[in-house]
Design a protein around this motif. Structure first.
Motif, short mmCIF file in Angstrom:
data_model
loop_
_atom_site.label_atom_id
_atom_site.label_comp_id
_atom_site.label_asym_id
_atom_site.label_seq_id
_atom_site.Cartn_x
_atom_site.Cartn_y
_atom_site.Cartn_z
N THR A 256 13.34 -23.61 61.18
CA THR A 256 14.77 -24.63 61.50
C THR A 256 15.50 -23.64 63.03
OG1 THR A 256 15.20 -24.46 59.68
CG2 THR A 256 17.01 -24.26 60.33
N VAL B 154 14.60 -36.27 59.52
CA VAL B 154 14.32 -35.73 60.16
C VAL B 154 14.29 -36.16 61.43
CG1 VAL B 154 11.68 -35.43 61.27
CG2 VAL B 154 12.16 -35.21 58.80
N SER C 112 4.14 -34.59 61.05
CA SER C 112 4.42 -36.40 61.11
C SER C 112 3.44 -37.70 60.62
CB SER C 112 5.72 -37.18 62.02
OG SER C 112 5.14 -36.94 62.99
N HIS D 159 12.21 -25.21 51.34
CA HIS D 159 12.09 -25.79 52.89
C HIS D 159 10.99 -25.52 53.79
CE1 HIS D 159 16.53 -25.93 52.28
NE2 HIS D 159 16.56 -26.85 53.41
N PHE E 58 10.78 -27.30 57.21
CA PHE E 58 11.41 -28.44 57.50
C PHE E 58 13.22 -27.56 57.03
CE2 PHE E 58 8.49 -30.31 54.78
CZ PHE E 58 8.02 -31.42 55.28
N HIS F 166 10.31 -29.56 61.37
CA HIS F 166 10.60 -30.51 61.09
C HIS F 166 12.57 -30.24 61.27
CE1 HIS F 166 6.79 -32.63 61.32
NE2 HIS F 166 6.13 -31.99 60.54
N ILE G 239 15.71 -30.97 60.25
CA ILE G 239 15.87 -32.17 59.56
C ILE G 239 18.12 -32.63 59.30
CG2 ILE G 239 14.25 -32.23 57.45
CD1 ILE G 239 15.53 -30.06 55.94
N VAL H 124 13.45 -35.93 53.73
CA VAL H 124 12.65 -34.81 53.04
C VAL H 124 14.00 -34.99 51.89
CG1 VAL H 124 12.57 -32.73 52.98
CG2 VAL H 124 10.98 -34.21 54.94
#
Length: 158
Positions: free
Chosen positions: A14, A135, A103, A95, A63, A148, A150, A130
């Protein structure tokens, strides 16, 4: 130990948004730290003792919620989680998915089992989601996986 490793991975991923340009040569944690938009995630990964895990070999798919995503949680939620490492680890590991999932590997309605053990559902209609979180930046590569970004913190089923 396995659960903690994935939680750390999620937190580190993240934090990688700022370092996207050079993320491929850095691990997930370093990428997140360099980005600057994941200070809450990085603090959570540190509080849960997952830094070393997310710096591990991987590969991991994280994520990663932004600082704004954490700020959108009800007041006191983040502070409460930072004080409860077990609950924090359960959310952070939700996550993270083992393996490197780009992707282009996603399809509408597919599910993936997280490090937490619970499944997430991917949507691809009108943008990638998600469990309903959008995303906003995909395919941020790191030396030990992919991040990714989010726009919301996703919560595991109770």
């Amino acid at each position: 130990m396995f659960r903690r490793t994935f939680i750390a991975t999620a937190a580190v991923a993240t934090l990688s948004t700022a370092a996207f340009a050079d993320g491929h040569s850095m691990d997930i944690v370093d990428t997140a730290v360099a980005n600057g938009s994941f200070t809450t995630l990085v603090a959570a990964v540190q509080a849960a003792g997952l830094v070393d895990t997310l710096k591990g070999e991987g590969p991991f798919t994280v994520f990663a919620p932004t600082d704004d995503a954490f700020a959108a949680l009800p007041e006191g939620t983040v502070e409460g989680l930072l004080a409860d490492p077990e609950a924090l680890a359960a959310i952070l590991t939700y996550h993270v998915v083992a393996g490197k999932v780009m992707s282009t590997d996603l399809s509408d309605g597919m599910t993936a089992t997280t490090v937490n053990g619970a499944d997430i559902t991917i949507g691809t209609e009108g943008g990638v989601t998600v469990n309903g979180a959008n995303v906003v930046t995909a395919d941020v590569e790191a030396s030990n996986g992919v991040i990714h970004v989010i726009d919301a913190v996703i919560m595991p089923p109770q």
